[in-house]
Write an enzyme that holds these catalytic residues in place. Structure first.
Site, short mmCIF file in Angstrom:
data_model
loop_
_atom_site.label_atom_id
_atom_site.label_comp_id
_atom_site.label_asym_id
_atom_site.label_seq_id
_atom_site.Cartn_x
_atom_site.Cartn_y
_atom_site.Cartn_z
N GLY A 115 0.70 -1.30 0.24
CA GLY A 115 -0.16 -0.40 -0.19
C GLY A 115 0.58 0.98 -0.29
CD GLU B 169 -14.86 10.49 -0.80
OE1 GLU B 169 -13.97 11.64 -0.66
OE2 GLU B 169 -14.75 9.35 -0.53
CB ALA C 51 -3.42 8.04 1.27
#
Length: 416
Positions: free
Chosen positions: A11, A168, A312
């Site tokens: 990731g 979202e 992130a």
């Protein structure tokens, strides 16, 4: 022989650590359960049929093809023995001189694992494809249903969790129901779909300032989303959820609430927090094992009295820092403590609707939406991915169409 650096997880954290060691005098083995790096911030767009899986993912071998000191292995880590510096995988074992554990997090149902079959979460491409299938099949089943009450149940959706993913998902699903599907169905009216967004806390997007949180709720409600805050879900089954003592009947329930750290963290012999994250030293190493680093969602890092968020940018920064710490270890230098640089938060609600908080610079609406688009295109891996995503978004903006509305695969559905 050069020191062997073993990186678990491809990731953001694992990949950025690997790249940061490109010129270091080390051998690197990057191991992941899949063969690709996933741009998770856009995963919900695959789930909501806006993008296809290859648009937001790229093969790890392709990304790292020019980095000569790294080998990629597709395998699953099962056990870590820090005493012998050995990791056991589904297909063999590997020894290491330095270990970076970046295996992330998984869904957590707050002690109700039986809810998983009724309310799938969103972490992987497999999850996204399953959610897309359930969402599209709900409209298909409503179309063939003659009983108006049952048809209504198939047109009702519940999304649990008011963080960025839940917001979202809810906003995008509302747009699909209101704008994309109405002209394509004859017996049911997708515009009658009810989308419920449930947040146990007092407001959606709790990590953002209250003003932006209130703005996001207002934008969701303008899209037709019914927002429920301040009450927790107490039951989930194949007919819907129980919100406190209020039932919400819906055949499709999606989970965007809790996460728990990867179970591999428990094998490192270090103290963990309530979510299973490993409490690391200032340089992200494991106490008592300076050769082992934990980064990303698996690391519990407190800065200025607040936990570093599992996002992130934090994972990327941790990966780069762990790589620098390994370089320093090899050179016999001390490592500086990790310091997270918070560049802000952003979330999109729907067409021309988003909220952005850039360390105090706050804005919402159309400009925030454009900023969100540019930021996500910029950080995508690979030129091809950027061009494809940009063209898909332009097409969707002018036509309201979502070309990834293909139902593939089958599963044993708890709603049957």
């Amino acid at each position: 022989m050069e020191p062997h650096v073993l990186v678990l997880g491809g990731g953001f954290g694992g990949l950025w650590a690997t790249r940061a060691l490109a010129s270091a005098p080390v051998r690197i083995t990057l191991v992941d359960r899949t063969n690709h790096h996933l741009f998770q911030p856009l995963l919900y767009q695959v789930a909501m049929a806006g993008l296809s899986a290859p648009d937001i993912a790229a093969p790890l071998r392709h990304i790292l093809r020019r980095q000569r000191n790294v080998g990629v292995r597709m395998d699953e880590a099962l056990a870590i023995d820090v005493a012998t510096r050995r990791v056991t995988f589904a297909q063999g074992t590997l020894e290491y001189d330095y270990l970076i554990v970046a295996t992330g997090s998984r869904h957590a149902y707050f002690g109700h694992d039986e809810w998983a079959s009724h309310a799938p979460g969103l972490k992987t491409l497999d999850d996204a494809v399953m959610i897309r299938r359930r969402m599209l099949e709900a409209f298909e089943r409503a179309e063939r249903e003659s009983d108006p009450d049952v048809q209504s149940e198939w047109l009702d959706f519940v999304i649990i969790g008011g963080g960025p993913t839940g917001v979202e998902l809810a906003g995008t699903l509302a747009e699909i129901a209101r704008h994309t599907l109405p002209r394509e169905f004859r017996r049911c009216d997708p515009r009658k779909a009810n989308i419920h967004l449930v947040e146990a806390g007092p407001r959606v997007l709790p990590s953002m300032p209250e003003s932006l949180s209130a703005n996001a709720r207002s934008q969701l409600e303008r899209l037709g989303v019914r927002v429920h805050t301040g009450r927790a879900v107490t039951r989930i089954d194949d007919r819907g959820v129980l919100l406190g003592d209020q039932p919400i009947v819906a055949r499709t329930v999606l989970w965007a609430a809790g996460v728990a750290a990867s179970p591999l963290g428990a094998q490192l012999g270090a103290e963990r927090d309530r979510a299973g994250r490993v409490k690391v030293e200032a340089d992200l190493s494991v106490p008592g094992h300076p050769e082992v680093f934990v980064i990303g969602d698996l690391a519990s890092v407190v800065q200025d009295g607040q936990p570093v968020p599992g996002v992130a940018p934090a994972a990327k920064q941790m990966g780069a820092h762990a790589a620098r710490a390994i370089r320093n270890r090899i050179a016999g230098r001390a490592s500086a403590p990790f310091r997270y640089r918070d560049y802000g938060n952003l979330a999109t609600i729907g067409r021309m609707a988003a909220v952005v908080d850039l360390r105090g610079l706050r804005f919402s609406g159309a400009f925030a939406w454009l900023f969100w688009l540019v930021a996500h295109i910029f950080f995508l891996i690979g030129f091809r991915n950027r061009m494809v995503v940009m063209s898909e978004w332009i097409w969707s903006y002018f036509t309201y169409q979502r070309d990834a509305r293909i139902i593939i695969g089958r599963e044993r559905d708890a709603r049957d």
